[in-house]
Design a protein around this motif. Structure first.
Motif, PDB file in Angstrom:
ATOM      1  N   SER A   1      60.344  72.044 -20.853  1.00  0.00           N
ATOM      2  CA  SER A   1      61.286  70.934 -20.948  1.00  0.00           C
ATOM      3  C   SER A   1      60.721  69.730 -20.187  1.00  0.00           C
TER       4      SER A   1
ATOM      5  N   ASN B   1      64.890  67.067 -21.967  1.00  0.00           N
ATOM      6  CA  ASN B   1      64.496  67.263 -23.360  1.00  0.00           C
ATOM      7  C   ASN B   1      63.714  68.553 -23.475  1.00  0.00           C
ATOM      8  N   LEU B   2      64.053  69.377 -24.467  1.00  0.00           N
ATOM      9  CA  LEU B   2      63.277  70.583 -24.711  1.00  0.00           C
ATOM     10  C   LEU B   2      61.969  70.207 -25.381  1.00  0.00           C
TER      11      LEU B   2
END
Length: 112
Positions: free
Chosen positions: A61, A71-72
């Motif tokens: 991430s 955010n992945l």
């Protein structure tokens, strides 16, 4: 050969020659440290503020330094190609012979 990195100051995309240890931004004069050789970098667009983020490929991430959204990161075995019809960026697993666009349904052949 040139590589790219995101400026640590203004978030602009910077180009630099291989072997450089840091890069000075022509826009904001910030100095950004270049990761050591062998540490592959990737980019993604933040889902919160649409800022271009750069991260090491091994990361699961990425936290945006602008809006702090986590955010992945896409899986390491994912590749990108533009749709042959509508030019949307498509993601597909490495080794796939083709990818179907979810928007226009066009099948784009992947040249490995």
């Amino acid at each position: 050969m040139q590589s790219q990195i995101v400026c640590s100051g203004c978030r602009s995309l910077l180009m630099y020659p291989s072997g450089a240890t840091n890069v000075c931004c022509a826009l904001c004069s910030s100095v950004t440290t270049v990761p050591p050789p062998g540490m592959e970098m990737a980019q993604l667009i933040c889902g919160g503020c649409r800022t271009l983020l750069m991260y090491t490929r091994a990361a699961a991430s990425v936290r945006c330094s602008c809006c702090h959204t986590v955010n992945l990161a896409p899986a390491a075995n994912i590749a990108h190609i533009n749709c042959g019809n509508c030019h949307t960026t498509l993601m597909y697993p490495y080794g796939a012979p083709s990818v179907k666009c979810a928007i226009c349904q066009y099948i784009t052949n992947v040249n490995v």
